[in-house]
Structure formats: structure tokens, C-alpha cells
Design a protein around this motif. Structure first.
Motif, PDB file in Angstrom:
ATOM      1  N   THR A  59       0.649  -1.181   0.132  1.00 10.07           N
ATOM      2  CA  THR A  59       0.136   0.019   0.088  1.00 10.07           C
ATOM      3  C   THR A  59       0.683   1.237   0.104  1.00 10.07           C
ATOM      4  OG1 THR A  59      -1.987  -0.870   1.091  1.00 10.07           O
ATOM      5  CG2 THR A  59      -1.638   1.459   1.377  1.00 10.07           C
ATOM      6  N   MET A  60       1.868   1.415   0.814  1.00 10.64           N
ATOM      7  CA  MET A  60       2.770   2.524   0.759  1.00 10.64           C
ATOM      8  C   MET A  60       3.412   2.812  -0.388  1.00 10.64           C
ATOM      9  SD  MET A  60       1.979   3.689   3.760  1.00 10.64           S
ATOM     10  CE  MET A  60       3.171   4.757   4.510  1.00 10.64           C
ATOM     11  N   ALA A  61       3.506   1.760  -1.242  1.00 12.50           N
ATOM     12  CA  ALA A  61       4.149   2.021  -2.505  1.00 12.50           C
ATOM     13  C   ALA A  61       3.038   2.354  -3.634  1.00 12.50           C
ATOM     14  CB  ALA A  61       5.074   1.094  -3.011  1.00 12.50           C
ATOM     15  N   ASN A  62       1.960   1.492  -3.664  1.00 12.47           N
ATOM     16  CA  ASN A  62       0.906   1.370  -4.635  1.00 12.47           C
ATOM     17  C   ASN A  62      -0.133   1.090  -3.785  1.00 12.47           C
ATOM     18  OD1 ASN A  62      -0.697   1.521  -6.932  1.00 12.47           O
ATOM     19  ND2 ASN A  62       0.407  -0.489  -7.798  1.00 12.47           N
ATOM     20  N   PRO A  63      -1.033   1.999  -3.529  1.00 17.77           N
ATOM     21  CA  PRO A  63      -2.352   1.593  -2.903  1.00 17.77           C
ATOM     22  C   PRO A  63      -3.466   1.026  -3.874  1.00 17.77           C
ATOM     23  CG  PRO A  63      -2.189   4.053  -3.011  1.00 17.77           C
ATOM     24  CD  PRO A  63      -0.897   3.407  -3.394  1.00 17.77           C
ATOM     25  N   ARG A  64      -3.074   1.151  -5.205  1.00 14.29           N
ATOM     26  CA  ARG A  64      -3.858   0.758  -6.289  1.00 14.29           C
ATOM     27  C   ARG A  64      -3.524  -0.822  -6.648  1.00 14.29           C
ATOM     28  NH1 ARG A  64      -2.695   5.746  -7.900  1.00 14.29           N
ATOM     29  NH2 ARG A  64      -0.847   4.951  -9.072  1.00 14.29           N
ATOM     30  N   SER A  65      -2.371  -1.505  -5.818  1.00 13.74           N
ATOM     31  CA  SER A  65      -2.293  -2.919  -6.227  1.00 13.74           C
ATOM     32  C   SER A  65      -3.183  -4.087  -5.917  1.00 13.74           C
ATOM     33  CB  SER A  65      -0.999  -3.209  -5.423  1.00 13.74           C
ATOM     34  OG  SER A  65      -0.472  -4.540  -5.457  1.00 13.74           O
ATOM     35  N   LYS A  66      -3.495  -4.914  -6.459  1.00 15.07           N
ATOM     36  CA  LYS A  66      -4.267  -5.824  -6.161  1.00 15.07           C
ATOM     37  C   LYS A  66      -3.714  -6.930  -4.821  1.00 15.07           C
ATOM     38  CE  LYS A  66      -2.745 -10.043  -8.777  1.00 15.07           C
ATOM     39  NZ  LYS A  66      -3.391 -11.003  -9.973  1.00 15.07           N
ATOM     40  N   TYR A  67      -2.869  -6.532  -4.413  1.00 15.04           N
ATOM     41  CA  TYR A  67      -2.183  -7.122  -3.241  1.00 15.04           C
ATOM     42  C   TYR A  67      -2.309  -6.332  -2.084  1.00 15.04           C
ATOM     43  CZ  TYR A  67      -0.419 -10.080  -6.960  1.00 15.04           C
ATOM     44  OH  TYR A  67      -0.231 -11.101  -8.121  1.00 15.04           O
TER      45      TYR A  67
END
Length: 425
Positions: A59-67
Motif C-alpha cells: 500500500t505505501m508504494a502502490n495503494p492501487r495494487s491488487k495485493y
């Protein structure tokens, strides 16, 4: 292959999840355990993560990630219940299930695979991996490797072989939980969150006549620092500052940062006190001994059933012996460095006899100034500070590694993460 990760804990698992976003990077991660497990011996029912669920893998890098953890809840049909739960600190067992879910989604993560040797080859590394299921040995070549073998239990005293069945490190507590609940006398050694959670669990299940003891060599049972400005030392901005300090100053600073990581959550301390207080009503006293400033110096086997503990109250310089049926050592961990790493020891630069030199982007510094890199997420306290094992900052570490692997100088890791300034400006 571009990257091979050795060990699959939260750090390398997060790296694998983030690398899925880059089609120009090929990777594979190996773990000798047959399935993902995050501190399974400390997944005590009712214990919570000490950081926000936002400190998940991505999340702290990419809150749009599916993970993300939130997407895991969505996929698990638990999102509405979590909304009603209204807590940032989630159950530790749930975080483990989230991590296991991500590991199952990533084809790059292979379990039951033991890395037996890593050696140099032309412009990269040759990694020999044994599949534990059938013993088959395979060889892989990669331009870069990432060491993420984590830590192993630290045992502060020699334990006689005959005493081993009666001595449990906190990392195996759940495995021995039933036996410990039924023992006549149990002593817990340690001062951190794990020791407190174990003592609370034993206290809540204490049967009539059972004697519980809790010893720590620390001068007090210290509460974890949770103030916002104090927590800013768990930000990339402070990590960069700490890394820039001379080695001697870094080592002098580490003890002063201990309260940020080694303290006990206030709610856990409160629950212990509440349990004891309610038992004291009407003059009833629990069969409990809680004593700080007391160090475990030795463990002997008095007979086939009981341990003899040698303890010292270091401030008064007084020693005592006591017997116990079982001892739980919540005494922390030490870096888990594989045996094959010894071949690299003469090839890299060192800051001391025990601390290798690590760059700001987590590379070992080789004497031959190579362009194929050996990254490490293990044994970093001396180079990156108390925050080295913080879950939230594992994303920051992974972003730095990915940036170096891809050679993308334009991709910046967000640095404006704290209100404080740590240098004169």
C-alpha cells in the motif's frame, strides 16, 4: 533471470508483489518451508499487529495494487465486517492469512526449495536450489540476489540437552501452549511484547496452584513509544539520516532507539495489570512473581522433571536459584546468515568484525565494485537503524531495491515522510 530472492518472509514477499508490476524484470523467490508462515509460534488468539494494516506489503508504494490488505478482505468477503471492526491494528492471525494469500497468488514464490549455495558466475550469481520433496537439485542464474533469510531464535544461555524438552523459545510458544497451560510452574524470560503476550496468555489460563514467574534483566517493563513525533523515526527520512552517520555514531545511537521497538504495547500492560487487580479483590493474591532487573545466568537440570534457574538481580548484585517445570525464553532473535554466505565474507567490505558494509539501497559493498548486486534485508540494524525490521519500511526498502535493479534514476522514492528535520538546514 534478473533477480533471485532467498527466503520468503514479509520483506521478500513484498518485493515479489511489487515486481509483478514490472514486465521488464524477471524474478524467482525460494523458501525452504513448505508453505508461508509468519511467526506461527506467536499467533496467539487475541493478539494484534503493532502497526496499522496500511503497513501491508504494497500500500505505501502502490495503494492501487491488487495485493493490498483491503483487496484481500474484499476477495475474502470480509470487507464489510472489517469496516464495522473500526480498528487500524488488526489481529496478527489475520495478517498472517493475508500474507499467505499473497504468497499463493504469486507464481514467482516457490516453497519447499532450499538454497544450498550461491556463487559468482559471469555477470551474476549461480544459485543451487534443492527441492525438498524429492531431493532434486537445480541451478539458476540471476544478475542480482536478495538475501531475506530473516532471523533465528536467540538463546542467551547454554541449555543442557536433557533440559531441551522443558525450554521453549517464544517462536514455538503456540506449539507448546497446551503443555505450558498445564505445567505446575512456568517462568517467562524477556522484556518485550512477545514476553508480555505470553505472560498474559498464561495468566488468563492459570489453573489453581500453578506458579507463574516473569523475569527481565531490563530495569523496567517499558511501554512502547507511540507518540506521533517519536514514530517519525520509522520513516524513510530518518532512515536516510541514520545511514549517513559514521559507523561509531550509529552504534552509539541504537541503544537510545530501543524503546521505539522493544517496548510493550500499553494495552497489553494494562490487561496484565487489570487481570492481577481483579484477582486481588477480597485479599486474594495470585500465584505470580514479576521481577525486573533480574538476569537469567544459567539453566541446569535438577532431575528428570524440573529445571534449576540461576538468576541475578544485577542492581543489588544478589543471586538466587529457583526451580520450574518449564521456561519460555522470549529473548528475541539474531540474524540468520546462511552457511554458504561465508564464501562472500572476504569479498565484501566490513565496518566491524560482525557488521558488513551496506549501501543506502541495501547492497553489500564488494571490493571489486561489481555491477551485479547482492542485496540484503538481513542484519541491517547497524546500517539502517531500529527501523530495519519495521513492516511499514519494508516497502521503502523494496522500492529502493527495485529502483537500483531497473536502473531507473527517474523513479523517486517519496521522502517527505516526517515533519521533523534531522539535519541542520
Amino acid at each position: 533471470m534478473d533477480v533471485i530472492g532467498i527466503g520468503i518472509g514479509p520483506a521478500n514477499l513484498g518485493l515479489a508483489a511489487l515486481l509483478e508490476e514490472y514486465e521488464d524484470v524477471t524474478c524467482c523467490f525460494f523458501e525452504q518451508e513448505t508453505e508461508f508462515a509468519w511467526h506461527p509460534g506467536m499467533l496467539i488468539k487475541g493478539t494484534d499487529l503493532q502497526v496499522s494494516f496500511l503497513a501491508d506489503l504494497v500500500t505505501m508504494a502502490n495503494p492501487r495494487s491488487k495485493y493490498t490488505f483491503l483487496n484481500y478482505l474484499h476477495e475474502s468477503n470480509r470487507l464489510h465486517r472489517f469496516y464495522t471492526f473500526e480498528q487500524f491494528d488488526i489481529p496478527r492471525r489475520e495478517f498472517n492469512e493475508y500474507l499467505s494469500w499473497v504468497a499463493g497468488e504469486l507464481d514467482s514464490c516457490q516453497f519447499g526449495m532450499k538454497v544450498e549455495e550461491v556463487t559468482d558466475c559471469e555477470d551474476g550469481y549461480l544459485v543451487k536450489v534443492r527441492r525438498l520433496k524429492d531431493g532434486a537439485l537445480s541451478e539458476y542464474r540471476a544478475k542480482h540476489v536478495v538475501l531475506g533469510t530473516g532471523s533465528k531464535p536467540m538463546i542467551p544461555v547454554d541449555v543442557p540437552e536433557a533440559a531441551l524438552p522443558h525450554v521453549t523459545h517464544s517462536s514455538r510458544y503456540v506449539d507448546q501452549q497446551k503443555e505450558l497451560h498445564e505445567a505446575e510452574t512456568v517462568a517467562v524470560i524477556g522484556s518485550g511484547q512477545s514476553a508480555a503476550e505470553i505472560f498474559l496468555d498464561l495468566l488468563q489460563h492459570q489453573k489453581k496452584g500453578q506458579q507463574l514467574s516473569w523475569f527481565t534483566r531490563s530495569s523496567e517493563f517499558r511501554e512502547l513509544e507511540t507518540a506521533e513525533l517519536g514514530q517519525e523515526l520509522f520513516t524513510p527520512k530518518y532512515v536516510e539520516y541514520f545511514h549517513s552517520l559514521p559507523y561509531e555514531e550509529r552504534m552509539n545511537t541504537l541503544p537510545r532507539l530501543a524503546g521505539l521497538r522493544n517496548g510493550i504495547d500499553a494495552s497489553t500492560l494494562s490487561r496484565i495489570y487489570q487481570e492481577l487487580y481483579h484477582r486481588s479483590v477480597s485479599g486474594e493474591e495470585p500465584s505470580v512473581l514479576i521481577q525486573p532487573m533480574t538476569e537469567l545466568e544459567a539453566i541446569h537440570m535438577e532431575d528428570e522433571q524440573q529445571l534449576e534457574l540461576h538468576l541475578k538481580q544485577w542492581q543489588l548484585k544478589k543471586e538466587k536459584k529457583m526451580t520450574a517445570d518449564h521456561v519460555v525464553l522470549a529473548t528475541g532473535y539474531t540474524p540468520n546468515i546462511p552457511e554458504w554466505f561465508s564464501a562472500y565474507e572476504p569479498l565484501i567490505e566490513w565496518e566491524s568484525d560482525e557488521h558488513f558494509k551496506v549501501t543506502d539501497d541495501f547492497r553489500l559493498v564488494f571490493k571489486d565494485k561489481r555491477s551485479h548486486h547482492f542485496f540484503t534485508f538481513t542484519n541491517l540494524d547497524h546500517s539502517h537503524g531500529t527501523a530495519a525490521t519495521n513492516l511499514k519500511l519494508s516497502i521503502y526498502r523494496n522500492q529502493k531495491v527495485i529502483r537500483t535493479i531497473r536502473g531507473d534514476t527517474k523513479e523517486q522514492v517519496k521522502q517527505e515522510t516526517a515533519f521533523q528535520q534531522f539535519e541542520l538546514i
